[in-house]
Structures are given as structure tokens and as C-alpha cells.
Design a protein around this motif. Structure first.
Motif, short mmCIF file in Angstrom:
data_model
loop_
_atom_site.label_atom_id
_atom_site.label_comp_id
_atom_site.label_asym_id
_atom_site.label_seq_id
_atom_site.Cartn_x
_atom_site.Cartn_y
_atom_site.Cartn_z
N TRP A 1 0.69 -1.17 0.00
CA TRP A 1 -0.11 0.10 -0.10
C TRP A 1 1.04 1.25 0.11
N PRO A 2 2.00 1.47 0.85
CA PRO A 2 2.65 2.80 0.58
C PRO A 2 3.10 3.02 -0.55
N THR A 3 3.66 2.03 -1.19
CA THR A 3 4.34 2.37 -2.49
C THR A 3 3.18 2.60 -3.74
N ALA A 4 2.14 1.97 -3.36
CA ALA A 4 1.02 2.32 -4.38
C ALA A 4 0.40 3.55 -4.02
N ALA A 5 0.61 3.96 -2.68
CA ALA A 5 0.13 5.40 -2.16
C ALA A 5 0.86 6.50 -2.79
N ILE A 6 2.28 6.36 -2.81
CA ILE A 6 3.16 7.46 -3.58
C ILE A 6 2.79 7.32 -4.85
N GLY A 7 2.65 6.36 -5.64
CA GLY A 7 2.19 6.29 -7.07
C GLY A 7 0.99 7.14 -7.22
N LEU A 8 0.04 7.03 -6.35
CA LEU A 8 -1.23 7.70 -6.71
C LEU A 8 -0.92 9.28 -6.21
N VAL A 9 -0.39 9.59 -5.33
CA VAL A 9 -0.17 10.92 -4.83
C VAL A 9 0.69 11.62 -5.91
N ARG A 10 1.85 10.94 -6.44
CA ARG A 10 2.65 11.62 -7.31
C ARG A 10 1.78 11.79 -8.65
N ASN A 11 1.42 10.85 -9.07
CA ASN A 11 0.83 11.00 -10.47
C ASN A 11 -0.36 11.96 -10.46
N ALA A 12 -1.36 11.72 -9.63
CA ALA A 12 -2.46 12.61 -9.21
C ALA A 12 -1.83 14.27 -9.04
N GLY A 13 -0.84 14.38 -8.27
CA GLY A 13 -0.54 15.57 -8.14
C GLY A 13 0.45 16.43 -9.34
N GLU A 14 0.94 15.53 -10.10
CA GLU A 14 1.65 16.10 -11.31
C GLU A 14 0.48 16.53 -12.35
N GLN A 15 -0.18 15.62 -12.37
CA GLN A 15 -1.59 15.86 -13.44
C GLN A 15 -2.23 17.25 -13.10
N TRP A 16 -2.43 17.38 -11.69
CA TRP A 16 -2.87 18.43 -10.96
C TRP A 16 -2.26 19.71 -11.35
N LEU A 17 -0.88 19.64 -11.13
CA LEU A 17 -0.01 20.60 -11.33
C LEU A 17 0.04 21.04 -12.92
N SER A 18 -0.06 20.30 -13.75
CA SER A 18 0.06 20.59 -15.26
C SER A 18 -1.23 21.15 -15.76
N THR A 19 -2.38 20.90 -14.99
CA THR A 19 -3.71 21.08 -15.52
C THR A 19 -3.79 22.83 -15.43
N PRO A 20 -4.30 23.33 -16.54
CA PRO A 20 -4.37 24.96 -16.56
C PRO A 20 -5.36 25.20 -15.69
N ASP A 21 -5.17 26.58 -15.02
CA ASP A 21 -6.30 26.94 -13.93
C ASP A 21 -7.75 27.14 -14.64
N SER A 22 -8.76 26.66 -14.16
CA SER A 22 -9.98 26.89 -14.54
C SER A 22 -10.94 26.53 -13.15
N ALA A 23 -12.35 26.90 -13.49
CA ALA A 23 -13.26 26.65 -12.16
C ALA A 23 -13.34 25.71 -11.93
N SER A 24 -13.20 24.45 -12.80
CA SER A 24 -13.26 22.99 -12.41
C SER A 24 -12.06 22.61 -11.79
N LYS A 25 -10.79 23.09 -11.75
CA LYS A 25 -9.74 22.84 -11.27
C LYS A 25 -9.85 23.07 -9.48
#
Length: 256
Positions: free
Chosen positions: A199-223
Motif C-alpha cells: 500500500w505505501p508504494t501504491a499510495a506514493i504512485g497515486l499521490v505523485r501521478n495525481a499531483g503532477e497531473q493537477w500541477l500541469s492542468t491549466p487553472d479553471s473553475a473546475s480545477k
């Protein structure tokens, strides 16, 4: 699944600017001559060299922050007020510079994440605090974060292969995985370590991938903003999306 009122009241740690920019750079120093008090001069030269290297790393971070993660060595050197040959002398190539900056930036991120979790009362609060600190540090300078968490093109004569470049990054995420696992093990108690498993390794994968996609998403009302994103990731890790799926299933069945 909604976030409890306790979590909404949980103070999100304030993370300062991670760039640590300095504007003044010492001049290049000559190599000490042989003979005389060689040991003393050698020690002083090593100290000056280490200080110069730290200054170049700070300058590179400033340049990447301003110019973007694709900034060339020539652009980075120009922003630092020196030549790219100086950077090559200290770091070998761009991959070497990337590795050096990564070791500094990721070490600072790890320290801030550790500090953020200290006041948590429950494993879930600790998880939220760590995720919040991680997102805040990355959001401070997405360009610098991208620069240190991706592979640079390797020159033909490069001495830094992908394995060397990923060393600091792998150590960083391994350390965070252990930080996540420790309170969870304590919470579950003796004899239930197997529940943690991968679980910890899987958790890191989720945090990193979700976080990096969030960072690269342009600002908008839905972000979502940083706090909302941290709470959402925490919810995914603790309860998954099963509650939402269950509610959707109930509504679908009721419709029939």
C-alpha cells in the motif's frame, strides 16, 4: 466521500518559498599552486569549491523557475551571469546539474513533509498533512519540480545515465513511503503488518501521478485548489471511490 469537519479544520502547514535564491555569486577561484602549505590550501580550495557549487545550484534553480524546465545549459549559465563551461566544470553535463539540483530540492521537500506531519493526531490527519506539504512545495515552482523529477536527455559523452539521475528521486519517494507506512502500522497494531503490504508504494504512485497531473492542468473553475486536492487524494487513499460507486449503484437501481 465527503471530508469530515475535523479534517476541514485541520490547519494546512504553511510552506515557504523553496527556491532559496541568492543574487551574488563569488568569482571563480584559481587552483592553488603546488608546494608550501599544500594541505591548508587544498582544504581552503575544497571549501571554496563547495560554496561555489552551492551558489551555482541556487542560480540554476532561479533560472529554471523563471525560464522553464526545458531551459538549456547556456540559458541557465547566462541567467547565473557566467558561462556554461563553468556549469560543465562543476556538474559534467545537464543531467549532472539536474541530479545536483534534485538532491537539494527533494531533501528540502522531505524535511518540510516530515515537519508537517508532526502535529497530526491520527494517521489520516498525518497523511493529509504530508500530501498538503508535498503539493504546496511542488506548486511553489512547478518548473523546478518538473526539472528535478524527470529524466534529462543524456548527451553522448554523459557520465550520468538514467539510473544515476533517478537516484535522488527514488530515495525521496522511498523515504516518503516509509513515513506514510509507519503511523499506519502503529495504528493497526502488532500482527497486522501484512495489511499494509504494498500500500505505501501504491499510495506514493497515486499521490505523485495525481499531483503532477493537477500541477500541469491549466487553472479553471473546475480545477480544485491545493487544499481541496490534498483532501481528495487523502480520501482516495483512505476509503477509495467505493462510497461514490455504491451511491451511484443505488441511484441506478432505484431508477429501474
Amino acid at each position: 466521500m465527503g471530508v469530515s469537519s475535523d479534517l476541514r479544520r485541520l490547519p494546512i502547514p504553511s510552506v515557504p518559498d523553496t527556491l532559496g535564491i541568492v543574487n551574488n555569486h563569488p568569482p571563480e577561484l584559481p587552483v592553488p599552486a603546488a608546494g608550501g602549505n599544500a594541505d591548508g590550501r587544498s582544504a581552503r580550495w575544497q571549501t571554496h569549491r563547495e560554496e561555489r557549487r552551492r551558489e551555482l545550484i541556487k542560480s540554476a534553480r532561479r533560472a529554471v523557475h523563471a525560464l522553464g524546465s526545458d531551459a538549456s545549459m547556456e540559458e541557465i549559465a547566462a541567467a547565473a551571469g557566467t558561462s556554461k563551461s563553468v556549469f560543465y566544470r562543476y556538474f559534467g553535463d545537464k543531467a549532472g546539474l539536474q541530479q545536483a539540483v534534485g538532491e537539494v530540492v527533494l531533501s528540502q521537500m522531505q524535511r518540510k513533509i516530515r515537519e508537517a506531519v508532526q502535529g497530526a493526531q491520527t494517521p489520516r490527519e498525518g497523511l493529509l498533512a504530508m500530501i498538503s506539504a508535498y503539493l504546496q512545495m511542488a506548486e511553489t515552482s512547478p518548473n523546478v519540480y518538473s526539472f528535478v523529477t524527470r529524466y534529462a536527455p543524456v548527451d553522448a559523452d554523459s557520465t550520468h545515465g538514467p539510473a544515476a539521475i533517478s537516484g535522488a528521486l527514488g530515495h525521496f519517494f522511498d523515504s516518503i513511503a516509509e513515513m506514510i507506512a509507519a503511523p499506519m502500522r502503529a495504528h493497526l497494531g502488532d500482527g497486522r503488518e501484512a495489511v499494509i503490504g504494498y500500500w505505501p508504494t501504491a499510495a506514493i504512485g497515486l499521490v505523485r501521478n495525481a499531483g503532477e497531473q493537477w500541477l500541469s492542468t491549466p487553472d479553471s473553475a473546475s480545477k480544485p485548489d491545493q487544499e481541496a486536492m490534498a483532501q481528495q487524494i487523502t480520501s482516495w487513499l483512505c476509503v477509495g471511490i467505493a462510497p461514490e460507486l455504491s451511491e451511484s449503484t443505488v441511484r441506478t437501481n432505484e431508477g429501474h
